[in-house]
Structures are given as C-alpha cells and as structure tokens.
Write a protein that holds these residues in place. Structure first.
Motif, PDB file in Angstrom:
ATOM      1  N   GLU A 131       0.781  -1.135  -0.060  1.00  0.00           N
ATOM      2  CA  GLU A 131       0.086  -0.125   0.043  1.00  0.00           C
ATOM      3  C   GLU A 131       1.005   1.218   0.119  1.00  0.00           C
ATOM      4  O   GLU A 131       0.367   2.327  -0.504  1.00  0.00           O
ATOM      5  CB  GLU A 131      -1.012   0.093   1.168  1.00  0.00           C
ATOM      6  N   ALA A 132       2.121   1.301   0.396  1.00  0.00           N
ATOM      7  CA  ALA A 132       3.009   2.292   0.605  1.00  0.00           C
ATOM      8  C   ALA A 132       3.924   2.346  -0.783  1.00  0.00           C
ATOM      9  O   ALA A 132       4.813   3.023  -0.502  1.00  0.00           O
ATOM     10  CB  ALA A 132       3.804   2.117   1.801  1.00  0.00           C
ATOM     11  N   GLN A 133       3.578   1.626  -1.823  1.00  0.00           N
ATOM     12  CA  GLN A 133       4.100   1.549  -2.907  1.00  0.00           C
ATOM     13  C   GLN A 133       5.721   1.124  -3.021  1.00  0.00           C
ATOM     14  O   GLN A 133       6.485   1.429  -3.458  1.00  0.00           O
ATOM     15  CB  GLN A 133       4.222   2.906  -3.643  1.00  0.00           C
ATOM     16  N   MET A 134       5.836   0.182  -1.859  1.00  0.00           N
ATOM     17  CA  MET A 134       7.215  -0.455  -1.633  1.00  0.00           C
ATOM     18  C   MET A 134       7.064  -2.001  -2.464  1.00  0.00           C
ATOM     19  O   MET A 134       6.236  -2.631  -2.576  1.00  0.00           O
ATOM     20  CB  MET A 134       7.461  -0.706  -0.347  1.00  0.00           C
ATOM     21  N   LYS A 135       8.277  -2.293  -3.240  1.00  0.00           N
ATOM     22  CA  LYS A 135       8.300  -3.690  -4.018  1.00  0.00           C
ATOM     23  C   LYS A 135       8.560  -4.452  -2.941  1.00  0.00           C
ATOM     24  O   LYS A 135       9.303  -4.449  -2.315  1.00  0.00           O
ATOM     25  CB  LYS A 135       9.493  -3.357  -5.094  1.00  0.00           C
ATOM     26  N   VAL A 136       7.860  -5.837  -3.237  1.00  0.00           N
ATOM     27  CA  VAL A 136       7.989  -6.779  -2.316  1.00  0.00           C
ATOM     28  C   VAL A 136       8.182  -8.100  -3.307  1.00  0.00           C
ATOM     29  O   VAL A 136       7.613  -8.194  -4.386  1.00  0.00           O
ATOM     30  CB  VAL A 136       6.892  -7.091  -1.522  1.00  0.00           C
ATOM     31  N   GLU A 137       9.447  -8.969  -2.971  1.00  0.00           N
ATOM     32  CA  GLU A 137       9.230 -10.063  -3.674  1.00  0.00           C
ATOM     33  C   GLU A 137       9.423 -11.407  -2.623  1.00  0.00           C
ATOM     34  O   GLU A 137      10.206 -11.357  -1.534  1.00  0.00           O
ATOM     35  CB  GLU A 137      10.945 -10.277  -4.428  1.00  0.00           C
ATOM     36  N   GLU A 138       8.726 -12.292  -2.772  1.00  0.00           N
ATOM     37  CA  GLU A 138       8.449 -13.410  -1.834  1.00  0.00           C
ATOM     38  C   GLU A 138       9.170 -14.714  -2.531  1.00  0.00           C
ATOM     39  O   GLU A 138       8.753 -15.086  -3.632  1.00  0.00           O
ATOM     40  CB  GLU A 138       7.024 -13.696  -1.789  1.00  0.00           C
ATOM     41  N   ARG A 139      10.365 -15.013  -2.085  1.00  0.00           N
ATOM     42  CA  ARG A 139      11.278 -15.827  -2.818  1.00  0.00           C
ATOM     43  C   ARG A 139      12.280 -16.151  -1.626  1.00  0.00           C
ATOM     44  O   ARG A 139      12.610 -15.588  -0.837  1.00  0.00           O
ATOM     45  CB  ARG A 139      11.864 -15.373  -3.905  1.00  0.00           C
ATOM     46  N   PRO A 140      12.997 -17.481  -2.002  1.00  0.00           N
ATOM     47  CA  PRO A 140      14.073 -17.817  -1.031  1.00  0.00           C
ATOM     48  C   PRO A 140      15.296 -16.722  -1.150  1.00  0.00           C
ATOM     49  O   PRO A 140      15.521 -16.180  -2.189  1.00  0.00           O
ATOM     50  CB  PRO A 140      14.456 -19.225  -1.514  1.00  0.00           C
ATOM     51  N   PHE A 141      15.947 -16.375  -0.140  1.00  0.00           N
ATOM     52  CA  PHE A 141      17.438 -15.649  -0.398  1.00  0.00           C
ATOM     53  C   PHE A 141      18.267 -16.387   0.415  1.00  0.00           C
ATOM     54  O   PHE A 141      18.140 -17.007   1.400  1.00  0.00           O
ATOM     55  CB  PHE A 141      16.827 -14.130  -0.079  1.00  0.00           C
ATOM     56  N   THR A 142      19.698 -16.044  -0.047  1.00  0.00           N
ATOM     57  CA  THR A 142      20.620 -17.023   0.618  1.00  0.00           C
ATOM     58  C   THR A 142      21.140 -15.897   1.958  1.00  0.00           C
ATOM     59  O   THR A 142      21.009 -14.798   1.995  1.00  0.00           O
ATOM     60  CB  THR A 142      21.730 -17.094  -0.451  1.00  0.00           C
ATOM     61  N   LEU A 143      22.122 -16.507   2.312  1.00  0.00           N
ATOM     62  CA  LEU A 143      22.823 -15.832   3.516  1.00  0.00           C
ATOM     63  C   LEU A 143      23.907 -14.937   3.016  1.00  0.00           C
ATOM     64  O   LEU A 143      23.966 -13.574   3.419  1.00  0.00           O
ATOM     65  CB  LEU A 143      23.641 -16.877   4.161  1.00  0.00           C
ATOM     66  N   ASP A 144      24.430 -15.256   1.749  1.00  0.00           N
ATOM     67  CA  ASP A 144      25.358 -14.241   1.084  1.00  0.00           C
ATOM     68  C   ASP A 144      24.538 -12.813   0.697  1.00  0.00           C
ATOM     69  O   ASP A 144      24.751 -11.803   0.662  1.00  0.00           O
ATOM     70  CB  ASP A 144      26.001 -14.897  -0.260  1.00  0.00           C
ATOM     71  N   GLU A 145      23.379 -13.278   0.203  1.00  0.00           N
ATOM     72  CA  GLU A 145      22.550 -12.101  -0.162  1.00  0.00           C
ATOM     73  C   GLU A 145      22.029 -11.227   0.944  1.00  0.00           C
ATOM     74  O   GLU A 145      22.047 -10.207   1.037  1.00  0.00           O
ATOM     75  CB  GLU A 145      21.181 -12.632  -0.737  1.00  0.00           C
ATOM     76  N   ALA A 146      21.823 -11.938   2.187  1.00  0.00           N
ATOM     77  CA  ALA A 146      21.440 -11.038   3.436  1.00  0.00           C
ATOM     78  C   ALA A 146      22.868 -10.431   3.876  1.00  0.00           C
ATOM     79  O   ALA A 146      22.633  -9.162   4.260  1.00  0.00           O
ATOM     80  CB  ALA A 146      21.091 -12.142   4.558  1.00  0.00           C
ATOM     81  N   LEU A 147      23.756 -10.855   3.769  1.00  0.00           N
ATOM     82  CA  LEU A 147      25.069 -10.163   4.357  1.00  0.00           C
ATOM     83  C   LEU A 147      25.360  -9.021   3.188  1.00  0.00           C
ATOM     84  O   LEU A 147      26.076  -7.985   3.595  1.00  0.00           O
ATOM     85  CB  LEU A 147      26.287 -11.005   4.280  1.00  0.00           C
TER      86      LEU A 147
END
Length: 286
Positions: free
Chosen positions: A220-236
């Motif tokens: 609703e705030a016009q933020m983009k959301v992706e629902e998918r797996p993400f890796t530890l490297d992506e998180a870091l």
C-alpha cells in the motif's frame, strides 16, 4: 496479586492452574498455540490469529475447543482481569489427556485442553531495540518439515536462541539448503535497493500474521516486495534487514554473523514499516 489464567473453562490464580500429567501437550508436544499482542488494552490482529489456529488444528486433525466468539471473550476477560495495557495473550490447545500414554491419537471422547494466560510488557511499542537494531547469527535449520503448523515443538528454536545468546547476539536466522528460512520465532526479511525480500510461504516457514499485515502495508506504501528464497550471502550484502512477529512487530536487524548491514543502523524501510504497522494496528485492535 496473582495472575489469573484460563484452564478448560475456569479462570484461576496461576498457582491453582493444573493440567493432567497425561496431557499430550506435555508428553508428545501434541498441541498448537497462538500469541496475540495487546496494545492499549486491545487485541491486535485477533481474526488472523484465530484463522491460523483453525488451520493448525485442521492440519493435525485436532478438535477445536471453542468458537472464535468464545475465544475473543476469554481473551478480553483475561486482559481485563489482569489489567493488561501492553503485552500479550498466549493460547494453547492440546489433544487432551487420555487415561494412558499412547502414540496413537485418543478417540473423540477425550476433549482438547485449552489454556490461556497473559504477559504484561509495558511499552511494547517503544522497544529500545527498535532504535539500535538486532544482531543475529546464522544456524542450520534442523526442525521438522511442517513448520507451517504453529505447534508447541519449540525445542530447536529455544536452542537457537541460546546459541545466539552465547554469541552475543539477539536471535538466530535458520538456513536450509543455502537459503534462510526464518528466525527462531519470527519471519526474516532483507532490503536491497527499494525491494523487500522475504521467504515465500510453504511448509518450510510459518505464515506469520504480522508478516501478512506488514507485506500488505508495504504494498500500500508502494514498496516493492518479492516473496522468494534468499541466501545468507544475499543477506550479508543487503542494505538493511528486519524481522516481524506478534511481539516484536517490525524489528530492524543491523548485523548478521558479526558483519554490519548497510550503515550498521536501523534502515529507513524497516523504520517506516514499524511506524505504519503500529499506527494501523492501534486503529484496528479490538
């Protein structure tokens, strides 16, 4: 003054509350639970919690102990009797207490056990941790495969909390097949650029009630959301990260495995979503 709890139709001082030693929740972890936050003496996302409770009971072929209307009345009565302004109501349903221990489910003549109690948490919406951000570590996800059912099987999440504490962190994010599933008692998110990424729903994670609300508010705030797996490297490598749960709402994460994310301080996306969630939750609480 003794806290008042609810056990199978009775409001009792906690010192007088008892369940059978044969209760399957005690012997088999054969039970489910929900935690509903209280803000300003009102219940947050109550309908979402009861809907998830119904699903958990259905997935385990467990009888429902009460109607949604009755559960709402019990929640409100406990909040009133215990004078809860900010805090939570814990609800647990087990398959009941047959006369003997057995791996097979008891027949329908054994009623389910229903227990509720409150916990006061003054200033729940004003947690100091929201201003500094959380530190998390990564650990292997060694739980059973049906994490979508909110069962009382919480031994490994408890172990994860202790691993985090021993490492000087606030919580642990669990990793399976290279991807982060969720925190020990919360859903996990990263932010890269202006995109929020969180694990998609399935048997591998719990469908968080706060998660659903926060993702709705984000869109609703016009933020983009992706629902998918993400890796530890992506998180870091993320610009920021956060968790959501019924008792932490939206909580920024600023460090993973000893490495700062972004500026090492709560990011703008998590900060704004926390503000929106608390504001909207206060409006909709019952």
């Amino acid at each position: 003054m003794s806290r008042i709890v609810y056990v199978n139709g009775e409001y009792l001082p906690e010192s007088e509350a008892k369940v059978s030693v044969f209760d399957r929740g005690f012997l088999m972890a054969d039970g489910v639970y929900e935690v509903t936050s209280v803000l300003g003496g009102k219940l947050v996302d109550f309908d979402g919690h009861t809907a998830r409770l119904r699903r958990s009971l259905s997935e385990l072929d467990m009888a429902s102990p009460a109607s949604d209307e009755d559960l709402l009345a019990i929640h409100r009565e406990l909040v009133a009797r215990n004078g809860i302004e900010d805090g939570m109501v814990y609800l647990q349903v087990t398959r009941g207490a047959p006369s003997e221990r057995d791996f097979a489910y008891p027949d329908a003549s054994v009623p389910p056990t229903l227990v509720l109690f409150t916990q006061a948490k003054p200033g729940l919406a004003d947690s100091p941790l929201a201003k500094t951000g959380m530190k998390v570590i990564s650990i292997p996800d060694q739980r059973w495969a049906r994490r979508d059912i909110k069962t009382v099987q919480l031994l490994y999440p408890s172990m994860g909390k202790m691993m985090a504490k021993a490492a000087g962190a606030d919580d642990a994010w669990m990793v399976e097949d290279g991807a982060i599933t969720e925190g020990t008692s919360n859903n996990a998110y990263i932010v890269k650029g202006q995109t929020i990424v969180t694990r998609d729903l399935g048997n591998h994670i719990l469908s968080g009630i706060t998660r659903a609300a926060v993702l709705r508010f984000a869109q609703e705030a016009q933020m983009k959301v992706e629902e998918r797996p993400f890796t530890l490297d992506e998180a870091l490598a993320a610009d920021e990260a956060f968790i959501t749960s019924a008792t932490t709402f939206v909580m920024p994460v600023v460090r993973i495995d000893g490495r700062d994310l972004g500026t090492g301080k709560p990011g703008p996306v998590a900060t704004r979503l926390r503000e929106i969630y608390i504001e909207e939750s206060r409006k909709a609480a019952v």
